[in-house]
Scaffold this motif. Structure first.
Motif, PDB file in Angstrom:
ATOM      1  N   TYR A  64       0.829  -1.207   0.000  1.00  0.00           N
ATOM      2  CA  TYR A  64       0.000   0.000   0.000  1.00  0.00           C
ATOM      3  C   TYR A  64       0.866   1.262   0.000  1.00  0.00           C
ATOM      4  O   TYR A  64       0.608   2.211  -0.733  1.00  0.00           O
ATOM      5  CB  TYR A  64      -0.954   0.005   1.192  1.00  0.00           C
ATOM      6  N   VAL A  73       3.352   1.936 -12.581  1.00  0.00           N
ATOM      7  CA  VAL A  73       2.507   1.650 -13.748  1.00  0.00           C
ATOM      8  C   VAL A  73       2.965   0.347 -14.397  1.00  0.00           C
ATOM      9  O   VAL A  73       3.989  -0.225 -14.041  1.00  0.00           O
ATOM     10  CB  VAL A  73       2.554   2.798 -14.792  1.00  0.00           C
ATOM     11  N   LEU A  77       3.191  -2.102 -11.563  1.00  0.00           N
ATOM     12  CA  LEU A  77       1.877  -2.138 -10.914  1.00  0.00           C
ATOM     13  C   LEU A  77       1.384  -3.577 -10.815  1.00  0.00           C
ATOM     14  O   LEU A  77       0.891  -4.021  -9.778  1.00  0.00           O
ATOM     15  CB  LEU A  77       0.889  -1.299 -11.733  1.00  0.00           C
TER      16      LEU A  77
ATOM     17  N   GLU B  60     -11.727  -7.371 -12.397  1.00  0.00           N
ATOM     18  CA  GLU B  60     -10.260  -7.407 -12.396  1.00  0.00           C
ATOM     19  C   GLU B  60      -9.685  -6.574 -13.543  1.00  0.00           C
ATOM     20  O   GLU B  60      -8.830  -5.729 -13.333  1.00  0.00           O
ATOM     21  CB  GLU B  60      -9.778  -8.851 -12.572  1.00  0.00           C
ATOM     22  N   TYR B  64      -7.423  -3.114 -13.211  1.00  0.00           N
ATOM     23  CA  TYR B  64      -6.054  -3.004 -13.725  1.00  0.00           C
ATOM     24  C   TYR B  64      -5.945  -1.826 -14.702  1.00  0.00           C
ATOM     25  O   TYR B  64      -4.989  -1.053 -14.656  1.00  0.00           O
ATOM     26  CB  TYR B  64      -5.613  -4.310 -14.402  1.00  0.00           C
ATOM     27  N   MET B  67      -6.046   1.475 -12.758  1.00  0.00           N
ATOM     28  CA  MET B  67      -4.822   1.796 -12.044  1.00  0.00           C
ATOM     29  C   MET B  67      -3.725   2.185 -13.011  1.00  0.00           C
ATOM     30  O   MET B  67      -2.904   3.053 -12.711  1.00  0.00           O
ATOM     31  CB  MET B  67      -4.405   0.612 -11.179  1.00  0.00           C
ATOM     32  N   ALA B  68      -3.717   1.527 -14.170  1.00  0.00           N
ATOM     33  CA  ALA B  68      -2.662   1.826 -15.139  1.00  0.00           C
ATOM     34  C   ALA B  68      -2.867   3.207 -15.762  1.00  0.00           C
ATOM     35  O   ALA B  68      -1.919   3.948 -15.987  1.00  0.00           O
ATOM     36  CB  ALA B  68      -2.627   0.748 -16.219  1.00  0.00           C
ATOM     37  N   VAL B  73      -4.389   7.618  -6.131  1.00  0.00           N
ATOM     38  CA  VAL B  73      -3.641   7.657  -4.868  1.00  0.00           C
ATOM     39  C   VAL B  73      -4.619   7.670  -3.698  1.00  0.00           C
ATOM     40  O   VAL B  73      -5.833   7.791  -3.891  1.00  0.00           O
ATOM     41  CB  VAL B  73      -2.726   8.907  -4.776  1.00  0.00           C
ATOM     42  N   ALA B  74      -4.062   7.516  -2.517  1.00  0.00           N
ATOM     43  CA  ALA B  74      -4.817   7.629  -1.257  1.00  0.00           C
ATOM     44  C   ALA B  74      -6.111   6.831  -1.300  1.00  0.00           C
ATOM     45  O   ALA B  74      -6.103   5.659  -1.641  1.00  0.00           O
ATOM     46  CB  ALA B  74      -5.059   9.091  -0.908  1.00  0.00           C
ATOM     47  N   LEU B  77      -6.970   4.825  -4.435  1.00  0.00           N
ATOM     48  CA  LEU B  77      -6.153   3.623  -4.586  1.00  0.00           C
ATOM     49  C   LEU B  77      -6.682   2.520  -3.686  1.00  0.00           C
ATOM     50  O   LEU B  77      -6.829   1.359  -4.093  1.00  0.00           O
ATOM     51  CB  LEU B  77      -4.701   3.941  -4.226  1.00  0.00           C
ATOM     52  N   ILE B  81      -8.046  -1.237  -4.906  1.00  0.00           N
ATOM     53  CA  ILE B  81      -7.451  -2.507  -4.465  1.00  0.00           C
ATOM     54  C   ILE B  81      -8.438  -3.312  -3.632  1.00  0.00           C
ATOM     55  O   ILE B  81      -8.519  -4.529  -3.730  1.00  0.00           O
ATOM     56  CB  ILE B  81      -6.161  -2.261  -3.664  1.00  0.00           C
ATOM     57  N   THR B  82      -9.203  -2.596  -2.819  1.00  0.00           N
ATOM     58  CA  THR B  82     -10.168  -3.299  -1.973  1.00  0.00           C
ATOM     59  C   THR B  82     -11.266  -3.935  -2.821  1.00  0.00           C
ATOM     60  O   THR B  82     -11.745  -5.029  -2.510  1.00  0.00           O
ATOM     61  CB  THR B  82     -10.740  -2.336  -0.911  1.00  0.00           C
ATOM     62  N   LEU B  84     -10.863  -5.235  -5.655  1.00  0.00           N
ATOM     63  CA  LEU B  84     -10.270  -6.498  -6.141  1.00  0.00           C
ATOM     64  C   LEU B  84     -10.458  -7.621  -5.125  1.00  0.00           C
ATOM     65  O   LEU B  84     -10.835  -8.738  -5.461  1.00  0.00           O
ATOM     66  CB  LEU B  84      -8.765  -6.322  -6.346  1.00  0.00           C
ATOM     67  N   ARG B  85     -10.155  -7.300  -3.863  1.00  0.00           N
ATOM     68  CA  ARG B  85     -10.306  -8.295  -2.793  1.00  0.00           C
ATOM     69  C   ARG B  85     -11.755  -8.720  -2.632  1.00  0.00           C
ATOM     70  O   ARG B  85     -12.061  -9.900  -2.460  1.00  0.00           O
ATOM     71  CB  ARG B  85      -9.873  -7.695  -1.449  1.00  0.00           C
TER      72      ARG B  85
END
Lengths: 219, 219
Positions: A64, A73, A77, B60, B64, B67-68, B73-74, B77, B81-82, B84-85
């Motif tokens: 994180y 990236v 990434l 998914e 991706y 993010m790419a 950020v913060a 972000l 990611i969460t 995804l989980r």
């Protein structure tokens, strides 16, 4: 910045390797504890799972931080997010080894494994160790061919799992319900352990090739 | 850029809600298929799991891409990611419902559930549905208090799971090994389904509060 980033990624890889070693040792000791009704060994697996969880928490935190501060990236990434997944699978493998150890502890001083399924459990333990050892090599070497080998070991695990049920369900099973319930759960734990090892190896393939085509979602 | 990003995040949330609805329906139908030995219903759960997997693959891919291209950020972000989980946990819940349905299919035209454990399985099915319904509400409303309620439902599931073992292991269990093996696996599937629902709710809390303190790793 980029160099610091790659140092961090290498450190992450080291932590994943450490986790792999810990969960390999855990399933190995859990299997022995189960077969030998070794309470002390079972307790060691149960107490040391905290170390696996701690490593995973460290991996999570550092990923994180990495993503927040370095905004990686492309391949970087992918590497960071995949490391999160790998860590989660390894953490789960630790839990499953702990579940096996808990059955060993619950049945102590008797072994939870009657003689009729002893050879099958020995083999399941060996395959689990072989799988996780190869998973560790995959993480270390990024060897895609080795990752594909894991699929065969996983097939062998599935065959052993089916053999376990055949013995349980044969007309001359003499041990009644309780050992059957234990062995059903134990079989499931080894099978899931193997599935997670394969998932980690598949993530290595994904990292190297950028493709998930050799995936077919272990369940 | 940022607005497009938030539109994408909302679309992600919609997909997670869709997954939640699908896996709620799956466990509901799997339970009925099990209790009524309804082959058609079991088959519908098994075939429709592909839809859950497809949604997860979409989630998914879009994360991706997000993010790419957007380098969040913060909190953004953390959200990505969460998600995804959460998707991974929901996908697994679909698998577990499918596993239940497969046992229903395997034992058809007989029900895999003997009368002695019928009420317990009915309740496990109800709690599973209640949990996943609340999980869906958590995703929709980000209600942290509701997420905490799930812990109580999960405790109720664990109690039912223990009750199941008590019945299996009582001296007067009349059904022999095969139903005991089935019920051991079925109990495990419901328990894991509940664990994953709780994990998703915990991720909602994490998203809202930034803290994981109410976690203690369901296993």
């Amino acid at each position: 910045m980029r160099d610091a980033f790659h140092d961090e990624l290498n450190a992450l890889n080291d932590r994943l390797m450490q986790m792999t070693n810990l969960v390999r040792s855990a399933i190995s000791r859990a299997t022995t504890a189960l077969l030998d009704a070794d309470l002390q060994l079972a307790e060691s697996v149960i107490s040391q799972d905290a170390e696996v969880n701690r490593l995973y928490a460290e991996i999570e935190t550092s990923i994180y931080e990495l993503m927040a501060t370095q905004q990686p990236v492309a391949v970087d990434l992918r590497t960071a997010i995949t490391a999160l997944r790998m860590g989660a699978d390894l953490e789960r493998m630790g839990d499953l080894a702990e579940h096996v150890a808990k059955i060993a502890r619950m049945r102590h001083p008797v072994s939870a494994i009657p003689v009729e399924v002893r050879d099958t459990i020995v083999e399941m333990g060996q395959i689990a160790e072989r799988l996780v050892t190869k998973t560790g090599s995959c993480i270390a070497t990024r060897d895609v061919d080795l990752a594909k080998e894991l699929e065969d070991d996983d097939d062998a695990m599935d065959r052993l799992h089916r053999r376990l049920f055949r013995v349980l369900l044969s007309k001359d099973w003499p041990h009644g319900i309780e050992p059957a319930v234990d062995i059903t759960l134990i079989g499931r734990y080894y099978e899931r352990y193997a599935d997670h090892a394969v998932r980690v190896a598949r993530d290595v393939v994904y990292l190297v090739t950028g493709s998930r085509e050799f995936d077919d979602s272990a369940s």
